[in-house]
Design a protein around this motif. Structure first.
Motif, mmCIF file in Angstrom:
data_model
loop_
_atom_site.group_PDB
_atom_site.id
_atom_site.type_symbol
_atom_site.label_atom_id
_atom_site.label_comp_id
_atom_site.label_asym_id
_atom_site.label_seq_id
_atom_site.Cartn_x
_atom_site.Cartn_y
_atom_site.Cartn_z
ATOM 1 N N LEU A 238 -1.633 -0.364 -5.799
ATOM 2 C CA LEU A 238 -1.295 0.333 -4.560
ATOM 3 C C LEU A 238 -1.923 1.720 -4.639
ATOM 4 O O LEU A 238 -1.399 2.628 -5.278
ATOM 5 N N GLN A 239 -3.060 1.838 -4.004
ATOM 6 C CA GLN A 239 -3.847 3.066 -4.095
ATOM 7 C C GLN A 239 -3.196 4.205 -3.318
ATOM 8 O O GLN A 239 -3.120 5.333 -3.808
ATOM 9 N N THR A 240 -2.745 3.918 -2.091
ATOM 10 C CA THR A 240 -2.224 4.980 -1.236
ATOM 11 C C THR A 240 -1.181 4.448 -0.261
ATOM 12 O O THR A 240 -1.348 3.367 0.297
ATOM 13 N N HIS B 187 -9.004 -13.062 -1.921
ATOM 14 C CA HIS B 187 -10.251 -12.676 -1.264
ATOM 15 C C HIS B 187 -11.087 -11.729 -2.124
ATOM 16 O O HIS B 187 -12.129 -11.234 -1.679
ATOM 17 N N GLY B 188 -10.613 -11.452 -3.335
ATOM 18 C CA GLY B 188 -11.392 -10.645 -4.270
ATOM 19 C C GLY B 188 -11.158 -9.152 -4.196
ATOM 20 O O GLY B 188 -11.940 -8.369 -4.731
ATOM 21 N N TYR B 189 -10.040 -8.741 -3.566
ATOM 22 C CA TYR B 189 -9.728 -7.314 -3.462
ATOM 23 C C TYR B 189 -8.525 -6.998 -4.351
ATOM 24 O O TYR B 189 -7.526 -7.724 -4.340
ATOM 25 N N HIS B 190 -8.600 -5.871 -5.069
ATOM 26 C CA HIS B 190 -7.517 -5.529 -5.992
ATOM 27 C C HIS B 190 -7.042 -4.088 -5.844
ATOM 28 O O HIS B 190 -6.357 -3.563 -6.718
ATOM 29 N N ARG B 191 -7.391 -3.475 -4.709
ATOM 30 C CA ARG B 191 -6.871 -2.142 -4.386
ATOM 31 C C ARG B 191 -6.426 -2.163 -2.925
ATOM 32 O O ARG B 191 -7.145 -2.662 -2.059
ATOM 33 N N LEU B 192 -5.236 -1.604 -2.667
ATOM 34 C CA LEU B 192 -4.641 -1.685 -1.337
ATOM 35 C C LEU B 192 -4.106 -0.333 -0.890
ATOM 36 O O LEU B 192 -3.547 0.422 -1.692
ATOM 37 N N GLU B 193 -4.296 -0.021 0.387
ATOM 38 C CA GLU B 193 -3.609 1.094 1.024
ATOM 39 C C GLU B 193 -2.676 0.525 2.089
ATOM 40 O O GLU B 193 -3.089 -0.326 2.886
ATOM 41 N N ILE B 194 -1.441 0.989 2.091
ATOM 42 C CA ILE B 194 -0.438 0.513 3.047
ATOM 43 C C ILE B 194 -0.128 1.613 4.050
ATOM 44 O O ILE B 194 0.213 2.735 3.664
ATOM 45 N N VAL B 195 -0.254 1.292 5.334
ATOM 46 C CA VAL B 195 0.163 2.227 6.382
ATOM 47 C C VAL B 195 1.678 2.146 6.509
ATOM 48 O O VAL B 195 2.259 1.058 6.525
ATOM 49 N N SER B 196 2.306 3.300 6.605
ATOM 50 C CA SER B 196 3.773 3.344 6.573
ATOM 51 C C SER B 196 4.426 2.488 7.640
ATOM 52 O O SER B 196 5.496 1.903 7.419
ATOM 53 N N PHE B 197 3.785 2.345 8.815
ATOM 54 C CA PHE B 197 4.427 1.543 9.871
ATOM 55 C C PHE B 197 4.336 0.031 9.623
ATOM 56 O O PHE B 197 4.825 -0.753 10.429
ATOM 57 N N HIS B 198 3.742 -0.377 8.512
ATOM 58 C CA HIS B 198 3.753 -1.796 8.152
ATOM 59 C C HIS B 198 4.920 -2.157 7.226
ATOM 60 O O HIS B 198 5.128 -3.336 6.936
ATOM 61 N N LEU B 199 5.673 -1.174 6.774
ATOM 62 C CA LEU B 199 6.841 -1.451 5.931
ATOM 63 C C LEU B 199 8.038 -1.796 6.810
ATOM 64 O O LEU B 199 8.424 -1.001 7.668
ATOM 65 N N ARG B 200 8.629 -2.961 6.587
ATOM 66 C CA ARG B 200 9.745 -3.384 7.438
ATOM 67 C C ARG B 200 11.088 -2.852 6.954
ATOM 68 O O ARG B 200 12.107 -2.987 7.638
ATOM 69 N N GLN C 193 -0.480 5.378 -6.125
ATOM 70 C CA GLN C 193 -1.246 6.426 -6.798
ATOM 71 C C GLN C 193 -1.325 7.685 -5.945
ATOM 72 O O GLN C 193 -1.386 8.796 -6.482
ATOM 73 N N ASN C 194 -1.349 7.510 -4.627
ATOM 74 C CA ASN C 194 -1.500 8.627 -3.697
ATOM 75 C C ASN C 194 -0.582 8.453 -2.495
ATOM 76 O O ASN C 194 -0.166 7.338 -2.178
ATOM 77 N N ALA C 195 -0.314 9.569 -1.825
ATOM 78 C CA ALA C 195 0.352 9.538 -0.521
ATOM 79 C C ALA C 195 -0.433 10.453 0.407
ATOM 80 O O ALA C 195 -0.642 11.631 0.094
ATOM 81 N N ARG C 196 -0.892 9.903 1.526
ATOM 82 C CA ARG C 196 -1.667 10.698 2.485
ATOM 83 C C ARG C 196 -0.764 11.288 3.549
ATOM 84 O O ARG C 196 0.037 10.595 4.175
ATOM 85 N N ILE C 197 -0.913 12.594 3.753
ATOM 86 C CA ILE C 197 -0.127 13.353 4.715
ATOM 87 C C ILE C 197 -1.063 13.899 5.788
ATOM 88 O O ILE C 197 -2.143 14.404 5.472
ATOM 89 N N ILE C 198 -0.656 13.813 7.040
ATOM 90 C CA ILE C 198 -1.432 14.429 8.121
ATOM 91 C C ILE C 198 -1.229 15.943 8.045
ATOM 92 O O ILE C 198 -0.091 16.428 8.071
#
Length: 277
Positions: A91-93, A57-70, A127-132
């Motif tokens: 994998l940006q974040t 779809h033409g996207y090459h940067r991704l952020e993954i939400v932790s609850f999507h990891l199985r 590259q990053n990890a986002r923390i609340i």
């Protein structure tokens, strides 16, 4: 006139939660992944298959939400890392999507839980990890607890290539003064992910503008009204970010029933990249 490069566009797995369907909700009493839930139905794609679909779809940067990891199993994480590399998707974040380090009772426990997820971000090569930063009301005690915990998490991640960031989110960071207070106390050790959609009200644009000169990442969330992009709001958010000197990526956040997820993302992307600056 310059335009925003498509290279600055990223996508969050949150924006494709219907495509993925499954989530693995967090239980902070354990670092184990919880049982699968069909939160948004069965889904059409797995997280392992997402990088290639995203690239198509033409996207090459991704952020993954932790609850999507199985799984947190090293073999699974290695497979995901390989799929990202094959698809040429960065994998940006890793968005660590739970925990309250500002809580007076279980803040220390949540801090340890978050630290375990920072390890996952490192294993994935994010590259990053986002923390609340915290969910408590912004009292001085709560802010101090957050600063102390974030400092400890940064210490634990010392020497890593993963940059730790926090977000203008929840009660603790619901206004610019507290964002600035926190970042000043942390003296550059934690970065800022600024989200268009977390603040509202008459001061929204002024408030966002005041923090975007410190932002390293951006959640570019748009509103859709009956399937149509709210161009006035989105345009003003992007304009204020650019005017503040923001140079980082725009991560597309889409969360509407209509249009479809891919169509909504393309609408956001095209609006951003077609703007004359």
């Amino acid at each position: 006139m310059a335009q925003i490069s498509p290279d600055r566009i990223a996508v969050s797995t949150w924006s494709l939660h219907r495509l993925l369907g499954m989530t693995y909700p967090h239980d902070l009493t354990t670092t184990e992944i919880g049982p699968m839930q069909e939160t948004y139905g069965e889904g059409e794609e797995s997280l392992l298959g997402l990088p290639s679909v995203l690239a198509n779809h033409g996207y090459h940067r991704l952020e993954i939400v932790s609850f999507h990891l199985r799984s947190r199993d090293p073999v699974y994480l290695g497979e995901l890392r390989d799929q990202l590399k094959i698809a040429d998707v960065t994998l940006q974040t890793l968005l660590i999507d739970a925990g309250d380090i500002s809580h007076p009772e279980h803040g220390e426990h949540d801090q340890a839980w978050i630290a375990s997820w920072i390890e996952i971000a490192n294993e994935l090569g994010a590259q990053n990890a986002r923390i609340i930063a915290g969910k408590q009301k912004p009292t001085r005690d709560a802010l101090d607890r957050s600063v102390k915990a974030l400092t400890a998490l940064a210490d634990g991640n010392a020497g890593s290539d993963v940059r730790l960031v926090t977000e203008n989110w929840f009660d603790l960071l619901a206004e610019p003064a507290h964002v600035h207070f926190l970042l000043d106390k942390l003296d550059g050790r934690i970065g800022l992910l600024a989200d268009f959609g977390n603040w509202s009200g008459p001061e929204k644009y002024a408030d966002l503008k005041s923090i975007f000169n410190r932002a390293e990442l951006c959640h570019a969330k748009a509103s859709f009204i009956d399937g149509d992009l709210d161009e006035a709001d989105y345009g003003q958010c992007i304009a204020l970010a650019e005017a503040a000197g923001y140079k980082g990526p725009y991560t597309l956040i889409f969360d509407s029933e209509i249009p479809s997820e891919w169509h909504g993302l393309a609408t956001e992307r095209d609006f951003i990249t077609s703007r004359e600056l």
